[in-house]
Design a protein around this motif. Structure first.
Motif, PDB file in Angstrom:
ATOM      1  N   TYR A  13       0.792  -1.090  -0.045  1.00 15.94           N
ATOM      2  CA  TYR A  13      -0.071   0.011   0.042  1.00 15.94           C
ATOM      3  C   TYR A  13       0.810   1.214   0.146  1.00 15.94           C
ATOM      4  N   ASP A  24      -9.038   7.070   3.041  1.00 15.14           N
ATOM      5  CA  ASP A  24      -9.054   5.609   3.404  1.00 15.14           C
ATOM      6  C   ASP A  24      -9.095   5.525   4.775  1.00 15.14           C
ATOM      7  N   HIS A  25      -9.614   4.108   5.212  1.00 20.30           N
ATOM      8  CA  HIS A  25      -9.307   3.957   6.692  1.00 20.30           C
ATOM      9  C   HIS A  25      -7.900   3.386   6.716  1.00 20.30           C
ATOM     10  N   ASP A  27      -6.399   0.401   8.305  1.00 22.97           N
ATOM     11  CA  ASP A  27      -6.758  -0.688   9.189  1.00 22.97           C
ATOM     12  C   ASP A  27      -5.811  -1.724   9.235  1.00 22.97           C
ATOM     13  N   GLY A  28      -5.877  -2.999   9.863  1.00 27.07           N
ATOM     14  CA  GLY A  28      -4.961  -3.822   9.922  1.00 27.07           C
ATOM     15  C   GLY A  28      -3.878  -4.003  11.199  1.00 27.07           C
ATOM     16  N   ARG A  30      -2.687  -4.444  14.682  1.00 22.67           N
ATOM     17  CA  ARG A  30      -2.813  -5.473  15.551  1.00 22.67           C
ATOM     18  C   ARG A  30      -1.794  -5.221  16.649  1.00 22.67           C
ATOM     19  N   ASP A  71     -12.646  -1.554  13.360  1.00 24.37           N
ATOM     20  CA  ASP A  71     -11.948  -2.225  12.198  1.00 24.37           C
ATOM     21  C   ASP A  71     -12.990  -3.077  11.280  1.00 24.37           C
ATOM     22  N   PRO A  72     -13.538  -2.517  10.079  1.00 22.39           N
ATOM     23  CA  PRO A  72     -14.277  -3.318   9.370  1.00 22.39           C
ATOM     24  C   PRO A  72     -13.235  -4.715   8.688  1.00 22.39           C
ATOM     25  N   THR A  73     -12.296  -4.736   8.836  1.00 25.31           N
ATOM     26  CA  THR A  73     -11.484  -5.970   8.221  1.00 25.31           C
ATOM     27  C   THR A  73     -11.730  -7.175   9.236  1.00 25.31           C
ATOM     28  N   THR A  74     -12.163  -7.042  10.529  1.00 20.84           N
ATOM     29  CA  THR A  74     -12.222  -8.045  11.702  1.00 20.84           C
ATOM     30  C   THR A  74     -13.575  -7.824  12.392  1.00 20.84           C
ATOM     31  N   GLU A  75     -14.088  -9.034  12.998  1.00 22.48           N
ATOM     32  CA  GLU A  75     -15.180  -8.913  13.719  1.00 22.48           C
ATOM     33  C   GLU A  75     -14.818  -8.721  15.356  1.00 22.48           C
TER      34      GLU A  75
END
Length: 135
Positions: A13, A24-25, A27-28, A30, A71-75
């Protein structure tokens, strides 16, 4: 206003990818320390965009346009994102080596905590890096 630095691998990216999207958001993330920093980000805070691994340089300035949310990439509700928008590409990238060689920047997180993907940047350090990009 606060100042930040976000790191990304340009093969995954890049600044150009970010500019193409226009917003953009981020994300990722952790890492708990990085998450805390994202929760501290406020609208209109400025963000240095850093290419890690390949390039290893600050290449642009972004700004926070939406404060943290799930974060929309994880629940997993422990993780958050912020929305960023590009402000401008730097006249030239400021390399990690240049930053390390500047005594005034020796204590910033980029030098001391190199693996942290979202980190605060003191106001003075932010402006020193911008000045370096203009030379």
């Amino acid at each position: 206003m606060n100042y930040w630095l976000v790191k990304t691998e340009p093969e995954t990216y890049s600044w150009d990818d970010f500019v193409t999207l226009g917003r953009d958001h981020w994300d990722g993330v952790r890492n708990y320390a990085a998450r805390k920093h994202m929760k501290d980000m406020k609208v209109d805070d400025l963000v240095l965009f850093y290419h890690s691994n390949k390039g290893k340089d600050v290449v642009g300035i972004a700004k926070v346009v939406k404060e943290f949310y799930q974060d929309p990439t994880t629940e997993d509700d422990r993780w958050v994102v912020v929305d960023l928008e590009p402000v401008k590409k730097l006249q030239r990238g400021v390399t990690l080596q240049e930053i390390k060689e500047d005594e005034r920047l020796k204590d910033i997180a980029l030098v001391k905590l190199q693996r942290l993907s979202v980190q605060p940047v003191p106001r003075e350090a932010f402006h020193i890096i911008i000045e370096k990009s203009e030379k």
